[in-house]
Design a protein around this motif. Structure first.
Motif, PDB file in Angstrom:
ATOM      1  N   LYS A 139       0.665  -1.305   0.185  1.00  0.00           N
ATOM      2  CA  LYS A 139      -0.641   0.257   0.692  1.00  0.00           C
ATOM      3  C   LYS A 139       1.076   1.326   0.076  1.00  0.00           C
ATOM      4  O   LYS A 139       1.757   0.893   0.562  1.00  0.00           O
ATOM      5  CB  LYS A 139      -0.492   0.159   1.260  1.00  0.00           C
ATOM      6  N   TYR A 140       0.990   2.117  -0.670  1.00  0.00           N
ATOM      7  CA  TYR A 140       1.277   3.530  -0.615  1.00  0.00           C
ATOM      8  C   TYR A 140       0.658   4.526   0.081  1.00  0.00           C
ATOM      9  O   TYR A 140      -1.025   4.369   1.081  1.00  0.00           O
ATOM     10  CB  TYR A 140       1.202   4.584  -2.044  1.00  0.00           C
ATOM     11  N   GLU A 141       1.148   5.666   1.076  1.00  0.00           N
ATOM     12  CA  GLU A 141       0.430   6.230   1.760  1.00  0.00           C
ATOM     13  C   GLU A 141      -0.273   6.492   1.391  1.00  0.00           C
ATOM     14  O   GLU A 141      -1.346   6.923   2.725  1.00  0.00           O
ATOM     15  CB  GLU A 141       1.628   7.055   2.642  1.00  0.00           C
ATOM     16  N   SER A 142      -0.355   7.726   0.632  1.00  0.00           N
ATOM     17  CA  SER A 142      -1.250   8.480  -0.118  1.00  0.00           C
ATOM     18  C   SER A 142      -2.727   8.197  -0.391  1.00  0.00           C
ATOM     19  O   SER A 142      -3.587   7.613  -0.179  1.00  0.00           O
ATOM     20  CB  SER A 142      -1.824   8.922  -1.666  1.00  0.00           C
ATOM     21  N   ASP A 143      -2.556   6.347  -0.347  1.00  0.00           N
ATOM     22  CA  ASP A 143      -3.735   5.751  -0.695  1.00  0.00           C
ATOM     23  C   ASP A 143      -4.231   5.228   0.780  1.00  0.00           C
ATOM     24  O   ASP A 143      -5.538   4.915   1.071  1.00  0.00           O
ATOM     25  CB  ASP A 143      -3.544   4.185  -1.277  1.00  0.00           C
ATOM     26  N   VAL A 144      -3.306   4.653   1.751  1.00  0.00           N
ATOM     27  CA  VAL A 144      -3.793   4.728   2.866  1.00  0.00           C
ATOM     28  C   VAL A 144      -4.233   5.053   3.729  1.00  0.00           C
ATOM     29  O   VAL A 144      -5.634   5.417   4.318  1.00  0.00           O
ATOM     30  CB  VAL A 144      -2.459   4.050   3.913  1.00  0.00           C
ATOM     31  N   LEU A 145      -3.840   7.139   3.311  1.00  0.00           N
ATOM     32  CA  LEU A 145      -4.262   8.102   4.353  1.00  0.00           C
ATOM     33  C   LEU A 145      -6.081   8.914   3.850  1.00  0.00           C
ATOM     34  O   LEU A 145      -6.601   9.022   4.364  1.00  0.00           O
ATOM     35  CB  LEU A 145      -3.332   9.092   4.085  1.00  0.00           C
ATOM     36  N   ASP A 146      -5.848   8.104   2.431  1.00  0.00           N
ATOM     37  CA  ASP A 146      -7.236   8.249   1.040  1.00  0.00           C
ATOM     38  C   ASP A 146      -8.676   7.433   2.324  1.00  0.00           C
ATOM     39  O   ASP A 146      -9.529   7.287   2.178  1.00  0.00           O
ATOM     40  CB  ASP A 146      -7.709   8.683   0.255  1.00  0.00           C
TER      41      ASP A 146
ATOM     42  N   VAL B 229       1.761  12.855  -1.333  1.00  0.00           N
ATOM     43  CA  VAL B 229       1.905  12.704  -0.192  1.00  0.00           C
ATOM     44  C   VAL B 229       0.858  13.529   0.637  1.00  0.00           C
ATOM     45  O   VAL B 229       0.259  13.827   2.275  1.00  0.00           O
ATOM     46  CB  VAL B 229       3.140  11.497   0.945  1.00  0.00           C
ATOM     47  N   HIS B 230       1.578  14.473   0.353  1.00  0.00           N
ATOM     48  CA  HIS B 230       0.765  16.202   0.987  1.00  0.00           C
ATOM     49  C   HIS B 230       0.106  16.397   0.819  1.00  0.00           C
ATOM     50  O   HIS B 230      -1.062  16.992   1.615  1.00  0.00           O
ATOM     51  CB  HIS B 230       2.197  16.977   0.349  1.00  0.00           C
TER      52      HIS B 230
END
Length: 452
Positions: free
Chosen positions: A320-327, A359-360
Motif C-alpha cells: 500500500k502507498y501512503e497516500s492510499d492509506v491516508l485516503d 502524500v502532501h
C-alpha cells in the motif's frame, strides 16, 4: 580544514558555544566557496553530548553552534563527511540517474513461476517489452517497471524483493575509479578536522528552565540546538517540553486512538515498545503489523511503504502507498506518523518529490475532513556505512537533504516535525539505521506531540 577557536572561554552552562571552521585548498590557500558537509558533536568524553548546528556562510567559513547543557569538561569534534566537490557530484551526476536500485519480480500462476528484473522509472513508456505499474494518486508519472516474463502476463506479478547488491553495483557503474578514489576515499571522506577536538570548560550554574519550553505542538520554530544527552539514555529536548513516559502512561496517552505508523523499520521499532501489553493480531511478512488493546481501546498499525527496500519477499498486490492509506481512513480519532526517507534514497529527486507531493495532498485531504487528526513527520538520521560505495548510494548528505525537502514541503499545514537527526548523531553509540537507545527517546517525543 581547520577548526578555529570561537567564544569558548568562560562558557557557562546554558549558553551557546560558537566555533568557526575555515577551509583551505591543497596549496594552503583560503577557499572562498562553501558547500562542504560536516558532522559536529560536543561531549564530555562519556555519555553527555550534543550535536552542533552548522551554518554555511558560502565563503569558505562555517559557524557551528552547540548548547552547553552541562558543567565540566567538553570536547568538540568536527568531521568532514563530504567536501563540496563530492556533494556537487552526488547532486548533479549521481542522484539524477534512474535505475540506481533493482528488484527481483516473480510472476506466478497456478503452475508456473517466472522471474524478472524490476526498477523505478520517472515516466511511463520508458521502454518496450516491459510491464508498468503506476498509481496516479500516489506516484504521479513515476512507475514501477518490470521486464516482461517469458510467458506470463503483467497482471501475474506476485512477489518482489530488492536486490541489495544492485545498490553497490549501480554506484560502481556510475562512479569512475578516479572519482571514488578522490571523492569517496580518505582524506576526503569522514575526516577529522585539524584542531579537533577543541577542548573547553563549561562553568557556572544552569540558567535555563526547561519547563518554560513550548508544549510539543505543530509548526514549532527550529531552535539553535535540538537538545542534548544527559547520561546517554535521557534526551533533554530543546525543541519543546517533552515528557518521559512509562509504558502505562504511554498507553493512557493513546487511549481510544488509532495510531498509524507509515514508513520504514525505524518506526516499526516504535511499535515493538508497545508489544508487551498489547496483542499482535496480524502480520504479513513484516509489512503489516497491527497491535490492539481492549483495555485501553487503542490500535497501532505499522505499514511498510509500497516499493520498499527489504530482505523479505513482498506481496506486490497487497503493498500500500501512503497516500492510499491516508485516503482510506474513516475514523478521525487518529494519529499518523510518516517516515518518508530511507526507502527512497535510491529514487531520483523528481520521483521522490512527486511521491512526497501526493502524500502532501493526501494529508491535506485528511486534515480537511478530520481537523483534529494528529500528523507527525519523522526525519531520518545518519546511518552505518560498511563500504566506500555505501557513502555514494546511501549518503548521509542525501538523507539530510531529504529531511530538508520534507520539512519545506509539509511546513505551514499544521503537521508536527519529529527531527531525530541530531539526537542520533550525538549519541555515544555508532551511527546505525536501527539505533535502539535513541528509539526509546523518539517514542517519548512522539508521545509528547500526542499528549503535549
Amino acid at each position: 580544514l581547520r577548526l578555529v577557536s570561537g567564544n569558548h572561554s568562560d562558557i557557562k552552562q546554558g549558553e551557546i558555544v560558537h566555533v568557526t571552521i575555515e577551509t583551505y585548498d591543497s596549496r594552503n590557500m583560503r577557499k572562498n566557496v562553501g558547500g562542504d558537509f560536516f558532522f559536529a558533536v560536543m561531549s564530555n568524553g562519556g555519555n553527555v553530548s550534543t550535536a552542533g548546528r552548522v551554518a554555511d556562510h558560502m565563503n569558505g567559513t562555517y559557524s557551528v553552534h552547540f548548547y552547553a547543557g552541562w558543567n565540566g569538561s567538553a570536547s568538540i569534534h568536527v568531521i568532514l563527511v563530504h567536501p563540496r566537490e563530492a556533494v556537487h557530484w552526488l547532486k548533479t551526476s549521481f542522484l539524477p540517474r534512474e535505475r540506481r536500485i533493482e528488484w527481483t519480480g516473480i510472476f506466478s500462476n497456478v503452475t508456473t513461476n517466472e522471474t524478472s528484473v524490476c526498477y523505478v522509472s520517472g515516466s511511463t513508456g520508458s521502454a518496450e517489452d516491459v510491464c508498468e505499474f503506476g498509481n496516479r494518486n500516489s506516484l504521479g508519472n513515476t512507475v514501477f517497471v518490470c521486464e516482461k516474463a517469458d510467458s506470463l502476463p503483467c497482471e501475474t506479478l506476485t512477489y518482489t524483493r530488492v536486490k541489495k547488491s544492485s545498490l553497490s553495483d549501480a554506484a560502481e557503474k556510475i562512479v569512475s575509479e578516479y572519482e571514488v578514489d578522490y571523492l569517496f576515499k580518505g582524506p576526503h571522506i569522514m575526516t577529522k578536522l585539524a584542531g579537533s577536538p577543541l577542548k573547553l570548560e563549561i562553568q557556572g550554574r544552569h540558567d535555563s528552565n526547561f519547563d518554560n519550553l513550548q508544549p510539543c505542538i505543530a509548526e514549532l520554530p527550529i531552535p539553535i540546538s535540538d537538545g542534548f544527552w544527559i547520561d546517554g539514555e535521557t534526551w533533554q529536548s530543546l525543541v519543546c517540553r517533552a515528557r518521559h513516559f512509562t509504558l502505562q502512561q504511554a498507553l493512557e496517552c493513546l487511549r481510544g486512538k488509532s495510531v498509524y505508523l507509515l514508513g520504514d523499520s525505524t518506526v516499526r521499532m516504535w511499535q515493538n515498545f508497545f508489544r508487551v501489553n498489547m496483542t499482535r493480531t496480524m502480520s504479513a511478512a513484516g509489512a503489516h503489523r497491527l497491535l490492539t488493546s481492549d483495555e485501553y481501546n487503542v490500535s497501532i498499525l505499522f505499514e511498510f511503504p509500497a516499493i520498499r527496500i527489504g530482505s523479505v519477499w513482498s506481496e506486490f498486490k497487497n503493498d500500500k502507498y501512503e497516500s492510499d492509506v491516508l485516503d482510506s481512513l474513516q475514523s478521525c480519532n487518529i494519529i499518523v506518523t510518516l517516515s518518508l526517507t530511507y526507502h527512497f534514497e535510491s529514487w531520483t529527486n523528481r520521483s521522490y518529490m512527486e511521491r512526497l507531493h501526493h502524500v502532501h495532498s493526501a494529508v491535506q485531504r485528511l486534515m480537511s475532513r478530520c481537523p483534529g487528526a494528529i500528523v507527525i513527520i519523522k526525519s531520518s538520521h545518519p546511518r552505518e556505512h560498511t563500504t566506500r560505495y555505501s557513502h555514494v548510494h546511501s549518503s548521509d548528505w542525501t538523507l539530510f537533504q531529504m529531511n530538508t525537502i520534507t520539512r519545506k514541503m509539509f511546513s505551514g499545514m499544521g503537521v508536527s516535525f519529529l527531527d531525530v537527526y541530531d539526537m542520533s548523531l550525538s549519541h555515544y553509540s555508532v551511527n546505525d539505521v536501527h539505533m535502539h537507545i535513541p528509539a526509546r527517546q523518539q517514542i517519548d517525543l512522539f508521545l509528547s506531540f500526542v499528549c503535549p
